[in-house]
Motif scaffolding. Structure first.
Motif, short mmCIF file in Angstrom:
data_model
loop_
_atom_site.label_atom_id
_atom_site.label_comp_id
_atom_site.label_asym_id
_atom_site.label_seq_id
_atom_site.Cartn_x
_atom_site.Cartn_y
_atom_site.Cartn_z
N TYR A 1 0.82 -1.21 0.00
CA TYR A 1 0.00 0.00 0.00
C TYR A 1 0.86 1.25 0.00
CZ TYR A 1 -3.32 -3.56 1.15
OH TYR A 1 -4.07 -4.71 1.11
N VAL A 2 1.88 1.26 0.85
CA VAL A 2 2.71 2.47 0.95
C VAL A 2 3.41 2.72 -0.37
CG1 VAL A 2 4.70 3.48 2.09
CG2 VAL A 2 3.01 2.24 3.42
N TRP A 3 4.06 1.69 -0.92
CA TRP A 3 4.82 1.93 -2.15
C TRP A 3 3.90 2.17 -3.34
CZ3 TRP A 3 8.98 3.74 -0.76
CH2 TRP A 3 9.71 3.20 0.30
N LEU A 4 2.72 1.55 -3.31
CA LEU A 4 1.76 1.82 -4.38
C LEU A 4 1.34 3.29 -4.34
CD1 LEU A 4 -0.08 0.42 -6.58
CD2 LEU A 4 -1.87 0.52 -4.87
N ALA A 5 1.02 3.77 -3.15
CA ALA A 5 0.57 5.16 -3.02
C ALA A 5 1.67 6.11 -3.49
CB ALA A 5 0.20 5.47 -1.57
N TYR A 6 2.92 5.87 -3.01
CA TYR A 6 4.02 6.76 -3.42
C TYR A 6 4.30 6.63 -4.90
CZ TYR A 6 5.30 8.57 1.14
OH TYR A 6 5.28 9.26 2.32
N VAL B 1 2.28 5.66 -7.45
CA VAL B 1 1.26 6.25 -8.32
C VAL B 1 1.32 7.78 -8.25
CG1 VAL B 1 -1.22 6.53 -8.64
CG2 VAL B 1 -0.27 4.28 -8.31
N SER B 2 1.57 8.31 -7.04
CA SER B 2 1.65 9.77 -6.92
C SER B 2 2.80 10.32 -7.74
CB SER B 2 1.84 10.16 -5.46
OG SER B 2 0.86 9.56 -4.67
N LEU B 3 3.97 9.69 -7.59
CA LEU B 3 5.13 10.16 -8.35
C LEU B 3 4.86 10.06 -9.84
CD1 LEU B 3 8.39 8.95 -6.63
CD2 LEU B 3 7.68 11.26 -7.18
N SER C 1 2.00 10.11 -11.45
CA SER C 1 1.05 11.08 -12.00
C SER C 1 1.66 12.48 -12.06
CB SER C 1 -0.26 11.08 -11.22
OG SER C 1 -0.02 11.03 -9.85
N VAL C 2 2.50 12.80 -11.04
CA VAL C 2 3.17 14.11 -11.10
C VAL C 2 4.13 14.14 -12.29
CG1 VAL C 2 4.89 15.53 -9.94
CG2 VAL C 2 2.93 14.71 -8.68
N LEU D 1 2.33 14.77 -15.45
CA LEU D 1 1.96 16.19 -15.55
C LEU D 1 3.16 17.01 -16.02
CD1 LEU D 1 -0.26 18.32 -14.83
CD2 LEU D 1 0.94 18.62 -12.70
N VAL D 2 4.33 16.75 -15.40
CA VAL D 2 5.52 17.50 -15.78
C VAL D 2 5.87 17.25 -17.23
CG1 VAL D 2 7.99 17.75 -15.37
CG2 VAL D 2 6.44 17.57 -13.45
N THR E 1 3.53 18.94 -19.59
CA THR E 1 3.71 20.39 -19.60
C THR E 1 4.94 20.79 -20.40
OG1 THR E 1 2.73 20.41 -17.41
CG2 THR E 1 3.82 22.41 -18.10
N VAL E 2 6.05 20.07 -20.16
CA VAL E 2 7.27 20.39 -20.89
C VAL E 2 7.09 20.12 -22.39
CG1 VAL E 2 9.71 19.79 -21.17
CG2 VAL E 2 8.73 19.99 -18.90
#
Lengths: 222, 253, 68
Positions: free
Chosen positions: C18-23, C25-27, C29-30, C33-34, C37-38
């Protein structure tokens, strides 16, 4: 100024009576959607009475969505919307008249068929009155909110789906408060407070929404 | 103040200014991110109830907070843009919405990944998660509306109006969802409520919040510059900029 | 340090998934986005550049016509 308001309402009503399917179809849709639920989940009266408020309100939301398309569309196409903007009366006022007429043509019929649905879904009398009152206060808010969405999307070719994407999340509080009031009535509790909240939302929507609608129309018609 | 601000209503000026500000935001965002993440993941003590699963808080809470922060930014920009007819403010609305949506998605996803070990289910109709979900819907609506217009000036204005409608509605939504939740769920304890956190758990959280905020600022500026470039692409200053960059590439190549 | 060893750190007290999945997926998706944008910025630059080149070619062609 009040004259203009009445004139617009009259014109809308006359136009609608000439094209009756415009009024009847959303109501028809509303009744059919509600009928689908007992067919889909079974006819146990207790279960139906339990989920009836949610069903009726969601169906009312969807029916309202269907009816929004005709709110400004014809005026937009034939140019009378532009004329409304040039009229000496404030646009917010004229827009309020349009929304009021729209509610008379869609909200009111929903209220009128609601006893039928109460029978279909085996609602108690007490519950039915709560449903009726929430519909009475809630559907004008839906009309006002939806008009903002319509005004924003009217110039777009694929505005229909977008309208529902914009409008449905914003109408969630009405859904929640209305179904809570009906639930409270089912359990024999007082639901005056929830109705008052809905009423407050109606007043807020009535004062603020015309400005948003007018501003959106100015964006769309340019 | 207006006299000082006025030049920045000119696109080129704001482009240069935001270009100057961007590195500073990045300079805050990156180190705080690394420090906060390592601290939160490895050094903060485990929660006595939730064990190590609580370490998700170090992205969940900052993302949720900054999703709201992004929306407030948009609301203020939308207000300025509509009242004073400043197009650059409307561009800010358009530039911020996707970042807010991504933050909201992160808050939702991490909430679900946290909820699975805590509640035993990926999704629970918890008040906070539900209003985050609705916030995501609102964000997506704004983005969809903005993309639907081909004229970006009109698109910016329409998105601004919708943002302002949303800002009146969102507190009502949040309030109604909280109330609905207490009615339907009764005595479930929200696991995200941390009434009093130990200091060595709180400091990395604060660092992460700073990091998320600075990154939000950085991305807003970056996307804002993109919006300016796109809308002004026929202006001489943009052409000069493009020629400059292409010639520097040619020299290197 | 809350963990005794690397493997403890990876295991996250039994919540590793759960912890590594959350981190993760967050990384991810960010990062998406980056990247988008670039890429957008590069695309705008490229478009303007192509437009400039096209204008140059048109101008050059016009000049040649003049000399003929």
């Amino acid at each position: 100024m009040f004259n203009a308001f009445l004139q617009i309402v009259r014109k809308e009503l006359l136009g609608a009576f000439r094209q009756q399917s415009d009024i009847l179809n959303p109501i028809w849709f509303f009744v059919i959607v509600v009928t689908l639920f007992p067919l889909g989940i079974g006819t146990d009266p207790a279960l139906l009475a339990r989920i009836a408020p949610g069903i009726i309100w969601v169906a009312a939301l969807l029916a309202a969505l269907l009816s929004f398309e005709r709110l400004f569309k014809d005026d937009f196409i034939d140019g009378s919307l532009e004329q409304m903007m040039l009229a000496p009366q404030p646009l917010t006022w004229l827009v309020s008249a349009k929304v009021f007429a729209h509610w008379l043509l869609t909200g009111l019929p929903i209220l009128l068929v609601s006893p039928l649905l109460a029978v279909f879904l085996s609602l108690q009398e007490n519950t039915f009155w709560a449903l009726f009152l929430t519909l009475l206060i809630g559907t004008p808010i839906l009309s006002l909110l939806g008009s903002i969405g319509v005004a924003l999307t009217i110039g777009l070719r694929k505005g229909g789906v977008l309208l529902s994407l914009i409008m449905l999340p914003l109408s969630i509080p009405i859904l929640i408060f209305s179904t809570m009031a009906i639930d409270a009535a089912t359990f024999g509790q007082s639901y005056i407070g929830l109705l008052a909240l809905l009423g407050a939302m109606l007043v807020a929507a009535m004062t603020l929404a015309p400005f948003a609608i007018a501003a959106s129309l100015r964006v769309s018609v340019s | 103040m207006w006299k000082w601000l006025h030049p920045y209503a000119k696109a080129e000026k704001s482009y240069t200014l935001s270009g100057k500000l961007m590195p500073w935001f990045l300079a805050v965002a990156l180190p705080t991110f690394i420090v906060g993440m390592i601290w939160g993941l490895a050094f903060a003590p485990a929660d006595y109830q939730q064990g190590d699963s609580f370490r998700i808080i170090y992205i969940h809470v900052p993302a949720a907070m900054m999703a709201m922060g992004a929306y407030s930014t948009m609301a203020i920009a939308a207000f300025i843009g509509l009242v004073w007819q400043i197009r650059l403010a409307e561009m800010t609305v358009a530039a911020t919405a996707p970042i807010g949506a991504v933050y909201t998605f992160i808050a939702l996803f991490t909430g679900a990944a946290w909820g699975k070990p805590m509640w035993g289910a990926w999704w629970v109709w918890d008040a906070r998660l539900t209003s985050e979900l609705i916030l995501l819907f609102v964000y997506l609506g704004i983005i969809a509306l903005y993309n639907a217009f081909s004229d970006k000036v009109l698109a910016g204005r329409a998105a601004s109006i919708l943002t302002l409608v949303g800002v009146i509605n969102l507190p009502i939504i949040h309030f109604s969802v909280v109330w609905w939740n207490t009615l339907h769920q009764g005595a479930t304890i929200t696991k995200f409520d941390q009434p009093s956190m130990a200091t060595d758990m709180l400091i990395p959280l604060l660092i992460m919040i700073v990091s998320f905020a600075a990154f939000l600022g950085f991305m807003v500026l970056y996307r804002f510059r993109n919006e300016i470039l796109q809308r002004e692409s026929h202006r001489p200053w943009v052409i000069a900029l493009v020629q400059q960059s292409s010639s520097s590439v040619n020299k290197r190549g | 340090m809350a963990f005794a060893s690397w493997s403890d750190f990876i295991a996250m007290g039994g919540y590793s998934f759960y912890v590594w999945l959350a981190y993760g997926v967050s990384l991810f998706s960010v990062l998406l986005l980056v990247i988008s944008t670039v890429a957008k910025r590069k695309k705008i630059f490229k478009h303007v550049e192509q437009r400039l080149l096209r204008e140059q070619r048109i101008k050059a062609a016009e000049n040649r016509e003049g000399t003929l």
